[in-house]
Design an enzyme around this catalytic site. Structure first.
Site, PDB file in Angstrom:
ATOM      1  N   GLU A  60       9.636   8.625 -16.645  1.00 10.38           N
ATOM      2  CA  GLU A  60       8.227   9.005 -16.817  1.00 10.38           C
ATOM      3  C   GLU A  60       7.721   8.583 -18.192  1.00 10.38           C
ATOM      4  O   GLU A  60       6.580   8.148 -18.348  1.00 10.38           O
ATOM      5  CB  GLU A  60       8.061  10.514 -16.640  1.00 10.38           C
ATOM      6  CG  GLU A  60       8.248  10.953 -15.208  1.00 10.38           C
ATOM      7  CD  GLU A  60       8.333  12.469 -15.094  1.00 10.38           C
ATOM      8  OE1 GLU A  60       7.374  13.070 -14.609  1.00 10.38           O
ATOM      9  OE2 GLU A  60       9.364  13.057 -15.509  1.00 10.38           O
ATOM     10  N   LYS A 109      15.787  22.301 -11.496  1.00 14.90           N
ATOM     11  CA  LYS A 109      15.179  20.983 -11.686  1.00 14.90           C
ATOM     12  C   LYS A 109      16.038  19.989 -12.486  1.00 14.90           C
ATOM     13  O   LYS A 109      16.636  20.334 -13.482  1.00 14.90           O
ATOM     14  CB  LYS A 109      13.838  21.142 -12.416  1.00 14.90           C
ATOM     15  CG  LYS A 109      12.829  21.970 -11.649  1.00 14.90           C
ATOM     16  CD  LYS A 109      12.082  21.150 -10.641  1.00 14.90           C
ATOM     17  CE  LYS A 109      11.210  20.199 -11.369  1.00 14.90           C
ATOM     18  NZ  LYS A 109      10.136  19.623 -10.640  1.00 14.90           N
ATOM     19  N   HIS A 112       0.832  -1.213   0.000  1.00 20.37           N
ATOM     20  CA  HIS A 112       0.000   0.000   0.000  1.00 20.37           C
ATOM     21  C   HIS A 112       0.867   1.264   0.000  1.00 20.37           C
ATOM     22  O   HIS A 112       0.424   2.314   0.467  1.00 20.37           O
ATOM     23  CB  HIS A 112      -0.943   0.052   1.203  1.00 20.37           C
ATOM     24  CG  HIS A 112      -1.686  -1.222   1.440  1.00 20.37           C
ATOM     25  ND1 HIS A 112      -2.947  -1.461   0.940  1.00 20.37           N
ATOM     26  CD2 HIS A 112      -1.329  -2.359   2.108  1.00 20.37           C
ATOM     27  CE1 HIS A 112      -3.341  -2.678   1.299  1.00 20.37           C
ATOM     28  NE2 HIS A 112      -2.368  -3.240   2.000  1.00 20.37           N
ATOM     29  N   SER A 128      14.187  21.760 -16.562  1.00 17.20           N
ATOM     30  CA  SER A 128      12.996  22.573 -16.761  1.00 17.20           C
ATOM     31  C   SER A 128      13.399  23.899 -17.390  1.00 17.20           C
ATOM     32  O   SER A 128      14.450  24.443 -17.081  1.00 17.20           O
ATOM     33  CB  SER A 128      12.320  22.828 -15.405  1.00 17.20           C
ATOM     34  OG  SER A 128      11.518  23.981 -15.469  1.00 17.20           O
TER      35      SER A 128
END
Ligand code: ARG
Length: 463
Positions: free
Chosen positions: A291, A284, A157, A278
């Site tokens: 992803e 960043k 979980h 970024s």
């Protein structure tokens, strides 16, 4: 003479829009090498059974090899009025050698070519994905020795659950990809069957020798029923299913490592060469590759759905709908192939942030289950032991300490039989060390598994 492979019965020229709408050469040109290989094998068989002469066969082979070179050197002209790669190659052959070329299509249909070429293509693509999976397994196994002592929190979980050795994590992925490899091998068996010779749907009255063609093309056998074969795309759907499952496995891994590389987790440092930045936030360093591996799974799963719907309710045998099978097939292969290509160096190069991981292992009462099992070993029923350890965790939470920090009185208070031996299973190192069951994360078990994996990957090096 019409340019079409089927012009004889037609009085009217094909509408330009129909040609554009029905063409497949823009994507099936990718099958040119398979088409030429299959045509050469077919011609050799035709010569062997006497349907064409040996000199005609030699001309055909020679011209097909030239065409292959022209395509590879970008000297070949593609035009949508010739519909597909098969017609293009045959047309070019006839332009080169005339009547001998006009004999090549003896005893075969265009669908024969489609089905055979796609089988050859799937066969080599299965092998390509399989070797990428082996590389990925090697990358995971390659981490095991260096990370052997690292203990990570295991989650259910996404809540801290029990401690797990890092190699146990790495080998978990090896197992998943191993099942994918088995599925690929199984799919390959059904793919590697000769379709050619089913002809349109009913076979042919000409004395072709299918076993001969099968042997020349390295197929294990000949498909038994022409009606089935000309409509069968099962092998391709199976491959796309296995690709979807591989993409799912990659997506799970990518998601895990995306989480682990956040400031919140801070378990993992990804190599900068595999991250992007970024345009507005200068600080960043984003895990875009992971992803996209996760994100591209959507298309790979979508392609499977597309194919299942495509074949749904098609009557036997060939229907033009089947032309639509190639784009999803190619796209799934390209996507998974590219994802695997990047996954391998990423797995090898990422670094665990050991101090941070170690420093936080005391959080989350990862040793509670092992403590419960200690109580069970002292003859306390599992349900009772669970309840008692729950109470102990409660005390520890209230005081903001670890189970290890509770004084013996607290243990005695929940159960008289408890003595200082409880401390032998407390703390993550001891909780891990206490694991002994087969397939568990205990150090002995993991050592055995790492050895087993090294052995297995050595084998697949040779074969
Ligand atoms: N371009 C077609 C395809 O890829 C070739 C099969 C043509 N057969 C036919 N009967 N129209 O499916």
């Amino acid at each position: 003479m019409t340019e079409k492979a089927w012009g004889g019965v037609f009085d009217e020229a094909t509408d330009r829009r129909v040609e554009e709408f029905t063409e497949s050469v823009s994507f099936d040109r990718r099958l040119y090498a398979q088409d030429i290989d299959a045509s050469i094998a077919h011609a050799q068989m035709l010569a062997k059974v006497g349907l064409i002469r040996d000199d005609e066969c030699r001309q055909i082979e020679q011209a097909l090899r030239e065409i292959r070179e022209e395509i590879e050197q970008d000297r070949f002209q593609f035009r949508s009025e010739l519909e597909d790669i098969h017609t293009h190659i045959e047309r070019a052959l006839i332009e080169k050698i005339g009547d001998a070329g006009r004999k090549l299509h003896t005893g075969r249909s265009r669908n024969d070519q489609v089905a055979t070429d796609v089988r050859l293509w799937v066969r080599s693509s299965v092998d390509r994905i399989d070797s990428r999976l082996v590389e990925l397994q090697r990358a995971f196994v390659g981490r095991c020795d260096a990370d052997a002592q690292v203990i990570l929190p295991g989650y259910t979980h996404l809540q801290r659950a029990q401690p797990v050795l890092a190699p146990h994590y790495w080998l978990a992925y090896c197992e998943k990809f191993q099942r994918d490899r088995e599925r690929l091998a199984d799919c390959r068996r059904r793919t590697n069957v000769l379709a050619l010779g089913a002809a349109a749907l009913a076979g042919t009255s000409l004395p072709i020798d299918r076993a001969e063609v099968a042997a020349r093309l390295g197929f294990d056998g000949v498909a038994a029923n022409s009606l089935d074969t000309s409509s069968d795309r099962d092998f391709l759907l199976e491959f796309v299913f296995v690709l979807a499952l591989i993409a799912e496995h990659l997506g799970t891994w990518a998601e895990e490592w995306i989480l682990w590389s956040t400031a919140e987790f801070d378990f993992l440092k990804l190599p900068q060469a595999f991250c992007t930045g970024s345009s507005i936030m200068p600080q960043k360093v984003n895990p875009d590759v992971l992803e996209l591996i996760r994100g591209k799974t959507a298309r790979v799963v979508g392609n499977l759905q597309t194919l299942l719907v495509l074949v749904k309710g098609l009557p036997l045998a060939y229907n033009r709908d089947l032309q639509e099978d190639k784009r999803p097939l190619f796209d799934s292969f390209d996507t998974v192939d590219a994802s695997l290509e990047l996954a391998v160096p990423l797995v090898a190069a990422a670094r665990l942030n050991r101090p941070v991981i170690a420093e936080r292992l005391d959080r989350g009462y990862l040793d509670a289950t092992t403590l419960m099992e200690h109580l069970i070993r002292r003859n306390i029923p599992q349900r009772t032991a669970h309840e008692l350890v729950g109470r102990l965790v409660r005390k520890a939470v209230d005081r903001g300490v670890r189970l290890l920090d509770l004084p013996l009185e607290d243990f005695k208070e929940v159960h008289d039989d408890l003595d200082k031996s409880v401390y032998q299973v407390l703390g993550v190192e001891r909780a891990v060390a206490a694991m002994t069951s087969e397939g568990s994360t205990g150090p002995e078990q993991v050592k055995k598994q790492v050895a087993r994996w090294k052995e297995r990957l050595k084998e697949s090096e040779s074969g």
